[in-house]
Design a protein around this motif. Structure first.
Motif, PDB file in Angstrom:
ATOM      1  N   GLY A  35       0.814  -1.211   0.000  1.00 17.69           N
ATOM      2  CA  GLY A  35       0.000   0.000   0.000  1.00 17.69           C
ATOM      3  C   GLY A  35       0.847   1.260   0.000  1.00 17.69           C
ATOM      4  O   GLY A  35       0.536   2.227  -0.696  1.00 17.69           O
ATOM      5  N   ILE A  36       1.905   1.246   0.782  1.00 19.26           N
ATOM      6  CA  ILE A  36       2.830   2.394   0.805  1.00 19.26           C
ATOM      7  C   ILE A  36       3.509   2.554  -0.554  1.00 19.26           C
ATOM      8  O   ILE A  36       3.640   3.669  -1.072  1.00 19.26           O
ATOM      9  N   LEU A  37       3.932   1.435  -1.139  1.00 21.24           N
ATOM     10  CA  LEU A  37       4.532   1.485  -2.480  1.00 21.24           C
ATOM     11  C   LEU A  37       3.539   2.070  -3.480  1.00 21.24           C
ATOM     12  O   LEU A  37       3.887   2.940  -4.286  1.00 21.24           O
ATOM     13  N   TYR A  38       2.282   1.618  -3.434  1.00 20.58           N
ATOM     14  CA  TYR A  38       1.257   2.149  -4.339  1.00 20.58           C
ATOM     15  C   TYR A  38       1.089   3.657  -4.133  1.00 20.58           C
ATOM     16  O   TYR A  38       0.964   4.411  -5.102  1.00 20.58           O
ATOM     17  N   ALA A  39       1.078   4.099  -2.877  1.00 14.76           N
ATOM     18  CA  ALA A  39       0.924   5.528  -2.584  1.00 14.76           C
ATOM     19  C   ALA A  39       2.104   6.321  -3.129  1.00 14.76           C
ATOM     20  O   ALA A  39       1.923   7.424  -3.679  1.00 14.76           O
ATOM     21  N   ILE A  40       3.306   5.787  -2.998  1.00 15.55           N
ATOM     22  CA  ILE A  40       4.491   6.461  -3.541  1.00 15.55           C
ATOM     23  C   ILE A  40       4.391   6.564  -5.058  1.00 15.55           C
ATOM     24  O   ILE A  40       4.701   7.605  -5.651  1.00 15.55           O
ATOM     25  N   VAL A  41       3.935   5.488  -5.697  1.00 13.04           N
ATOM     26  CA  VAL A  41       3.762   5.513  -7.151  1.00 13.04           C
ATOM     27  C   VAL A  41       2.749   6.591  -7.534  1.00 13.04           C
ATOM     28  O   VAL A  41       2.975   7.356  -8.475  1.00 13.04           O
ATOM     29  N   LEU A  42       1.650   6.680  -6.801  1.00 12.59           N
ATOM     30  CA  LEU A  42       0.645   7.703  -7.101  1.00 12.59           C
ATOM     31  C   LEU A  42       1.171   9.114  -6.856  1.00 12.59           C
ATOM     32  O   LEU A  42       0.791  10.055  -7.560  1.00 12.59           O
ATOM     33  N   TRP A  43       2.035   9.264  -5.894  1.00  7.17           N
ATOM     34  CA  TRP A  43       2.552  10.582  -5.536  1.00  7.17           C
ATOM     35  C   TRP A  43       3.636  11.059  -6.498  1.00  7.17           C
ATOM     36  O   TRP A  43       3.626  12.214  -6.927  1.00  7.17           O
ATOM     37  N   LYS A  44       4.578  10.164  -6.855  1.00  8.16           N
ATOM     38  CA  LYS A  44       5.767  10.604  -7.600  1.00  8.16           C
ATOM     39  C   LYS A  44       6.080   9.837  -8.893  1.00  8.16           C
ATOM     40  O   LYS A  44       6.854  10.329  -9.702  1.00  8.16           O
ATOM     41  N   TYR A  45       5.523   8.632  -9.069  1.00  2.10           N
ATOM     42  CA  TYR A  45       5.991   7.770 -10.164  1.00  2.10           C
ATOM     43  C   TYR A  45       4.842   7.098 -10.911  1.00  2.10           C
ATOM     44  O   TYR A  45       4.832   5.885 -11.104  1.00  2.10           O
ATOM     45  N   LYS A  46       3.878   7.875 -11.371  1.00  2.00           N
ATOM     46  CA  LYS A  46       2.688   7.314 -12.017  1.00  2.00           C
ATOM     47  C   LYS A  46       3.000   6.502 -13.271  1.00  2.00           C
ATOM     48  O   LYS A  46       2.192   5.674 -13.689  1.00  2.00           O
ATOM     49  N   SER A  47       4.156   6.719 -13.870  1.00  2.00           N
ATOM     50  CA  SER A  47       4.510   5.920 -15.055  1.00  2.00           C
ATOM     51  C   SER A  47       4.662   4.433 -14.702  1.00  2.00           C
ATOM     52  O   SER A  47       4.682   3.583 -15.593  1.00  2.00           O
ATOM     53  N   LEU A  48       4.733   4.109 -13.408  1.00  2.00           N
ATOM     54  CA  LEU A  48       4.851   2.709 -12.970  1.00  2.00           C
ATOM     55  C   LEU A  48       3.502   2.046 -12.687  1.00  2.00           C
ATOM     56  O   LEU A  48       3.462   0.893 -12.265  1.00  2.00           O
ATOM     57  N   ILE A  49       2.402   2.744 -12.917  1.00  2.00           N
ATOM     58  CA  ILE A  49       1.087   2.155 -12.640  1.00  2.00           C
ATOM     59  C   ILE A  49       0.858   0.856 -13.418  1.00  2.00           C
ATOM     60  O   ILE A  49       0.355  -0.113 -12.840  1.00  2.00           O
TER      61      ILE A  49
END
Length: 150
Positions: free
Chosen positions: A78-92
């Motif tokens: 969940g924390i990893l997902y939140a980080i992706v949403l915050w800074k790294y959306k290209s990793l969705i």
């Protein structure tokens, strides 16, 4: 758009529905993890319908502990997902591949190592739902759409 982009950045190019659903999945993952960590039974009996009351106290405590550890793993995701949403959306798209792999693995384990339950666990139903949803969202996250910077 690729599962492993050349450049990792905050530019999401996939379909918006996949982005919005990823926000929801992130919240659900964190909430589920906290239940497993903090519920007195880890959610094992109260949610997953594992008959802990028929186990010895020692065996029940082992199951509860394993559920809490599973909750910790879910919290990290969940924390990893939140980080992706915050800074790294290209990793969705990669995150959707992880989600698809997780739920497919859960379903496989349900048949490979079945357990006796007192009822139908929501997670068991969720496995059947999340596999096609995860696959669809993976495909949609890979389809080009307008870039979204949030």
């Amino acid at each position: 758009m690729k599962v492993l982009p050349k450049e990792i950045n905050n530019n999401y190019e996939g379909r918006k529905i996949a982005l919005y659903l990823f926000y929801l999945l992130t919240v659900m993952t964190v909430a589920r993890s906290l239940i497993h960590i903090f519920a007195p039974d880890g959610g094992a009996q109260s949610i997953a319908t594992i008959p802990l009351s028929s186990y010895s106290p020692e065996a029940a405590n082992v199951v509860i502990h394993i559920f809490a550890e599973w909750g910790l793993t879910q919290l990290l995701f969940g924390i990893l997902y939140a980080i992706v949403l915050w800074k790294y959306k290209s990793l969705i798209p990669l995150m959707y591949l992880f989600i698809l792999t997780e739920y497919t693995g859960r379903l496989f384990l349900t048949f490979y190592k079945p357990i006796i339950l007192e009822g139908t666990a929501p997670g068991g139903i969720g496995n059947y739902i999340m596999i096609p949803v995860g696959l669809l969202m993976l495909v949609l996250s890979l389809q080009k759409s307008k870039a979204v910077e949030l």
